[in-house]
Design a protein around this motif. Structure first.
Motif, PDB file in Angstrom:
ATOM      1  N   ILE A  49      -9.848  15.597 -17.307  1.00  0.00           N
ATOM      2  CA  ILE A  49      -9.029  15.096 -16.090  1.00  0.00           C
ATOM      3  C   ILE A  49      -9.032  13.561 -15.666  1.00  0.00           C
ATOM      4  CG2 ILE A  49      -8.052  15.722 -13.914  1.00  0.00           C
ATOM      5  CD1 ILE A  49      -8.518  18.831 -14.610  1.00  0.00           C
ATOM      6  N   LYS A  50     -10.217  13.071 -15.629  1.00  0.00           N
ATOM      7  CA  LYS A  50     -10.478  12.000 -15.138  1.00  0.00           C
ATOM      8  C   LYS A  50      -9.924  10.918 -16.362  1.00  0.00           C
ATOM      9  CE  LYS A  50     -14.686  12.195 -12.280  1.00  0.00           C
ATOM     10  NZ  LYS A  50     -16.023  11.927 -12.148  1.00  0.00           N
ATOM     11  N   HIS A  51     -10.291  11.412 -17.337  1.00  0.00           N
ATOM     12  CA  HIS A  51      -9.514  10.413 -18.468  1.00  0.00           C
ATOM     13  C   HIS A  51      -8.251  10.241 -18.628  1.00  0.00           C
ATOM     14  CE1 HIS A  51      -9.369   9.043 -23.068  1.00  0.00           C
ATOM     15  NE2 HIS A  51      -8.754  10.100 -22.892  1.00  0.00           N
ATOM     16  N   GLU A  52      -7.490  11.112 -18.634  1.00  0.00           N
ATOM     17  CA  GLU A  52      -6.006  11.246 -18.428  1.00  0.00           C
ATOM     18  C   GLU A  52      -5.414  10.715 -17.142  1.00  0.00           C
ATOM     19  OE1 GLU A  52      -3.917  12.088 -20.670  1.00  0.00           O
ATOM     20  OE2 GLU A  52      -5.317  12.586 -22.215  1.00  0.00           O
ATOM     21  N   PHE A  53      -6.213  10.981 -16.275  1.00  0.00           N
ATOM     22  CA  PHE A  53      -5.681  10.279 -14.715  1.00  0.00           C
ATOM     23  C   PHE A  53      -5.791   8.783 -14.613  1.00  0.00           C
ATOM     24  CE2 PHE A  53      -6.825   8.542 -10.786  1.00  0.00           C
ATOM     25  CZ  PHE A  53      -5.555   8.739  -9.973  1.00  0.00           C
ATOM     26  N   ILE A  54      -6.975   8.151 -15.300  1.00  0.00           N
ATOM     27  CA  ILE A  54      -7.315   6.601 -15.322  1.00  0.00           C
ATOM     28  C   ILE A  54      -6.352   6.144 -16.302  1.00  0.00           C
ATOM     29  CG2 ILE A  54      -8.966   5.153 -15.872  1.00  0.00           C
ATOM     30  CD1 ILE A  54     -10.977   6.712 -14.827  1.00  0.00           C
ATOM     31  N   LYS A  55      -5.949   6.645 -17.541  1.00  0.00           N
ATOM     32  CA  LYS A  55      -5.044   6.426 -18.552  1.00  0.00           C
ATOM     33  C   LYS A  55      -3.735   5.938 -17.914  1.00  0.00           C
ATOM     34  CE  LYS A  55      -4.956   7.689 -22.513  1.00  0.00           C
ATOM     35  NZ  LYS A  55      -5.063   8.686 -23.704  1.00  0.00           N
ATOM     36  N   ARG A  56      -2.993   7.167 -17.248  1.00  0.00           N
ATOM     37  CA  ARG A  56      -1.869   7.129 -17.036  1.00  0.00           C
ATOM     38  C   ARG A  56      -1.777   6.088 -15.587  1.00  0.00           C
ATOM     39  NH1 ARG A  56       0.563  12.870 -17.819  1.00  0.00           N
ATOM     40  NH2 ARG A  56      -0.494  13.269 -20.101  1.00  0.00           N
ATOM     41  N   LEU A  57      -2.874   6.075 -14.834  1.00  0.00           N
ATOM     42  CA  LEU A  57      -2.789   5.326 -13.712  1.00  0.00           C
ATOM     43  C   LEU A  57      -2.475   4.026 -13.977  1.00  0.00           C
ATOM     44  CD1 LEU A  57      -2.368   5.306 -10.485  1.00  0.00           C
ATOM     45  CD2 LEU A  57      -5.052   5.148 -10.234  1.00  0.00           C
ATOM     46  N   GLU A 111       2.366  10.096  -7.509  1.00  0.00           N
ATOM     47  CA  GLU A 111       3.075  10.622  -8.662  1.00  0.00           C
ATOM     48  C   GLU A 111       2.418  10.882  -9.957  1.00  0.00           C
ATOM     49  OE1 GLU A 111       6.215   7.747  -9.036  1.00  0.00           O
ATOM     50  OE2 GLU A 111       7.196   8.163  -7.194  1.00  0.00           O
ATOM     51  N   VAL A 112       1.480   9.924 -10.133  1.00  0.00           N
ATOM     52  CA  VAL A 112       0.663  10.179 -11.410  1.00  0.00           C
ATOM     53  C   VAL A 112      -0.230  11.364 -11.152  1.00  0.00           C
ATOM     54  CG1 VAL A 112      -1.227   9.082 -12.680  1.00  0.00           C
ATOM     55  CG2 VAL A 112       0.576   7.584 -11.954  1.00  0.00           C
ATOM     56  N   VAL A 113      -0.828  11.649  -9.863  1.00  0.00           N
ATOM     57  CA  VAL A 113      -1.595  12.843  -9.578  1.00  0.00           C
ATOM     58  C   VAL A 113      -0.692  14.120  -9.846  1.00  0.00           C
ATOM     59  CG1 VAL A 113      -2.827  14.124  -7.777  1.00  0.00           C
ATOM     60  CG2 VAL A 113      -3.070  11.581  -8.164  1.00  0.00           C
ATOM     61  N   THR A 115       0.000  18.961 -13.327  1.00  0.00           N
ATOM     62  CA  THR A 115       1.220  19.607 -13.892  1.00  0.00           C
ATOM     63  C   THR A 115       0.850  19.769 -15.510  1.00  0.00           C
ATOM     64  OG1 THR A 115       2.684  19.023 -12.103  1.00  0.00           O
ATOM     65  CG2 THR A 115       3.318  20.209 -14.198  1.00  0.00           C
ATOM     66  N   GLU A 116       0.578  18.830 -16.204  1.00  0.00           N
ATOM     67  CA  GLU A 116       0.596  18.590 -17.803  1.00  0.00           C
ATOM     68  C   GLU A 116      -0.789  18.911 -18.497  1.00  0.00           C
ATOM     69  OE1 GLU A 116       2.317  15.111 -18.885  1.00  0.00           O
ATOM     70  OE2 GLU A 116       4.268  15.534 -17.469  1.00  0.00           O
ATOM     71  N   ILE A 117      -1.967  18.667 -17.808  1.00  0.00           N
ATOM     72  CA  ILE A 117      -3.252  18.575 -18.078  1.00  0.00           C
ATOM     73  C   ILE A 117      -4.034  19.962 -18.143  1.00  0.00           C
ATOM     74  CG2 ILE A 117      -5.311  17.517 -18.505  1.00  0.00           C
ATOM     75  CD1 ILE A 117      -2.979  15.776 -19.079  1.00  0.00           C
ATOM     76  N   THR A 118      -4.333  20.558 -19.154  1.00  0.00           N
ATOM     77  CA  THR A 118      -5.193  21.947 -19.314  1.00  0.00           C
ATOM     78  C   THR A 118      -6.450  21.594 -18.402  1.00  0.00           C
ATOM     79  OG1 THR A 118      -4.234  22.291 -21.480  1.00  0.00           O
ATOM     80  CG2 THR A 118      -5.966  23.747 -20.559  1.00  0.00           C
ATOM     81  N   LEU A 171       0.791  -1.292  -0.126  1.00  0.00           N
ATOM     82  CA  LEU A 171       0.171   0.035   0.168  1.00  0.00           C
ATOM     83  C   LEU A 171       0.720   1.271  -0.001  1.00  0.00           C
ATOM     84  CD1 LEU A 171      -2.857  -0.987   2.512  1.00  0.00           C
ATOM     85  CD2 LEU A 171      -2.760  -1.438  -0.350  1.00  0.00           C
ATOM     86  N   ASP A 172       2.177   1.132   0.664  1.00  0.00           N
ATOM     87  CA  ASP A 172       2.950   2.432   0.563  1.00  0.00           C
ATOM     88  C   ASP A 172       3.331   2.634  -0.865  1.00  0.00           C
ATOM     89  OD1 ASP A 172       2.758   2.759   3.190  1.00  0.00           O
ATOM     90  OD2 ASP A 172       4.550   1.423   3.648  1.00  0.00           O
ATOM     91  N   GLN A 173       3.730   1.384  -1.452  1.00  0.00           N
ATOM     92  CA  GLN A 173       3.986   1.873  -3.029  1.00  0.00           C
ATOM     93  C   GLN A 173       2.845   2.304  -3.863  1.00  0.00           C
ATOM     94  OE1 GLN A 173       4.985  -2.001  -4.961  1.00  0.00           O
ATOM     95  NE2 GLN A 173       5.853  -0.782  -6.671  1.00  0.00           N
ATOM     96  N   VAL A 174       1.684   1.723  -3.467  1.00  0.00           N
ATOM     97  CA  VAL A 174       0.392   2.147  -4.304  1.00  0.00           C
ATOM     98  C   VAL A 174       0.124   3.649  -4.026  1.00  0.00           C
ATOM     99  CG1 VAL A 174      -1.960   1.900  -4.583  1.00  0.00           C
ATOM    100  CG2 VAL A 174      -0.682  -0.101  -4.398  1.00  0.00           C
ATOM    101  N   GLU A 175       0.448   4.044  -2.849  1.00  0.00           N
ATOM    102  CA  GLU A 175       0.375   5.297  -2.495  1.00  0.00           C
ATOM    103  C   GLU A 175       1.234   6.296  -3.189  1.00  0.00           C
ATOM    104  OE1 GLU A 175      -0.533   8.178   1.389  1.00  0.00           O
ATOM    105  OE2 GLU A 175       0.076   6.167   1.621  1.00  0.00           O
ATOM    106  N   GLN A 176       2.555   5.965  -3.165  1.00  0.00           N
ATOM    107  CA  GLN A 176       3.706   6.722  -3.906  1.00  0.00           C
ATOM    108  C   GLN A 176       3.472   6.849  -5.146  1.00  0.00           C
ATOM    109  OE1 GLN A 176       7.415   5.267  -3.126  1.00  0.00           O
ATOM    110  NE2 GLN A 176       8.477   6.643  -4.453  1.00  0.00           N
ATOM    111  N   VAL A 177       3.037   5.684  -5.930  1.00  0.00           N
ATOM    112  CA  VAL A 177       3.016   5.708  -7.319  1.00  0.00           C
ATOM    113  C   VAL A 177       1.646   6.704  -7.648  1.00  0.00           C
ATOM    114  CG1 VAL A 177       2.576   4.247  -9.423  1.00  0.00           C
ATOM    115  CG2 VAL A 177       4.191   3.667  -7.636  1.00  0.00           C
TER     116      VAL A 177
END
Length: 368
Positions: A311-319, A264-266, A271-274, A255-261
């Motif tokens: 934003i949901k679209h890009e977040f789910i793809k990248r996660l 990072e995606v968030v 930062t990158e999505i308009t 879970l620590d790794q899950v939270e960290q990853v």
């Protein structure tokens, strides 16, 4: 007429009329030059003033030239009086229209320059314009020698009958004024009604509110209905809002790794999505031991309501991509059913585990 019209009178009258026309042309050129300079300033009020003067000043010059020409000619007292009245009414009419344009334009400029005020709501502009035109009409009647006192009395008595006949219209009018005065809804806000309609408020006029849905269709809502219904305004008190995304990982995950990853995606998405909020701090909260996964919520910051879908679209793809790279498993829920047969050969359920899933897997005990 005291004397006959001479050639000298006609020449002088023509000169006066020509001078008025020339003055009108020069004033038109001057106001056009002023309009170009007014566009360079940040204040929009000077554009309104100059635009109104472009109509008033040339007509005033023409009326002045015509009045001077009429004064030169040896007209009878009656003709002179009627001529002056016509020119006066013309000037009052032009001045009234110009004043209505100036006042309405300034009202719209002031409302646009202030936050929380209806910049594009035509209800205030229309009411202001009607009041100015009504005052100008009364001035014209008074100038023509028509007493306005009986007219005001008749309007007062007839206004009651009109108010009774137009109850719904007046109710919508005052409901629109109340909505704008209370600042609960303003043009540009994204709203959702309890009846299901939602979208951006385009305009609030004297009768109805126009809402543009995300599909670009216009929804017309009477002001009275809008004032009575339950409504959610996604632009107030702040335009920025947070959205929740539900995620689940397997019980064998760190879970620590899950939270960290996930954090990072968030950060990457913010930062990158308009439309995202760059200074939004990642927020991940584990909350549920599910049947086949540990559920957690990711809180994202968006600039406005319509940005959430991108934003949901890009977040789910990248996660999803990062979880696959890091070996973090997102388990698919399953359904396990165990069956056996009794002595009569009828199947009976020994064990059943059921979840809401798109895929199912069944295992059956061998027949005895």
């Amino acid at each position: 007429m005291n004397r006959a019209v001479t050639m000298h009178d006609l020449v002088v009258a023509g000169i006066a009329l020509a001078a008025g026309l020339l003055a009108a042309f020069l004033l038109r050129v001057l106001t056009r030059w002023l309009a170009k300079h007014a566009k360079r300033t940040r204040w929009e009020g000077d554009d309104v003033l100059v635009g109104a003067l472009r109509t008033l000043l040339p007509w005033a010059a023409v009326a002045g030239g015509a009045a001077s020409a009429a004064a030169v000619l040896p007209l009878t007292r009656t003709v002179q009086h009627h001529t002056n009245q016509v020119l006066t009414v013309l000037l009052i009419f032009v001045a009234t229209v110009t004043a209505a344009r100036i006042v309405a334009g300034l009202v719209q400029t002031v409302t646009q320059s202030r936050s929380g005020v209806a910049g594009s709501a035509t209800i205030f502009v229309n009411i202001t314009r009607i009041l100015v035109l009504a005052i100008g009409f009364l001035v014209v009647l008074q100038t023509l020698g028509i007493s306005i006192a009986p007219l005001l009395t008749a309007l007062g008595v007839g206004g009651l009958a009109v108010a009774l006949a137009l109850q719904d219209t007046l109710a919508n009018l005052f409901a629109g004024i109340h909505i704008l005065a209370s600042k609960t809804v303003q043009p540009g806000d994204y709203i959702r009604l309890s009846s299901g309609e939602e979208g951006y408020v385009e305009d609030i006029n004297w009768r109805q509110t126009t809402v543009r849905a995300l599909s670009n269709n216009l929804v017309v809502i009477p002001n009275g209905q809008l004032a009575k219904t339950n409504m959610t305004n996604y632009m107030r008190p702040e335009q920025q809002l947070t959205i929740l995304v539900q995620v689940g990982v397997g019980y064998d995950s760190d879970l620590d790794q899950v939270e960290q990853v996930t954090a990072e995606v968030v950060t990457e998405v913010m930062t990158e999505i308009t439309g995202a909020v760059p200074d939004h701090e990642p927020a991940i909260r584990f909350h549920t031991f599910g049947d086949s996964r540990i559920g957690f919520t990711v809180i994202l910051g968006v600039g406005e309501f319509s940005d959430q879908y991108r934003i949901k679209h890009e977040f789910i793809k990248r996660l999803h991509k990062r979880f696959r790279q890091e070996g973090i498993r997102i388990p698919a829920p399953t359904r396990t059913v165990a069956l056996h047969q009794d002595g009569a050969g009828l199947p009976q359920v020994l064990q059943a585990q059921e979840t809401l899933i798109p895929h199912q897997r069944e295992s059956r005990a061998p027949r005895q």
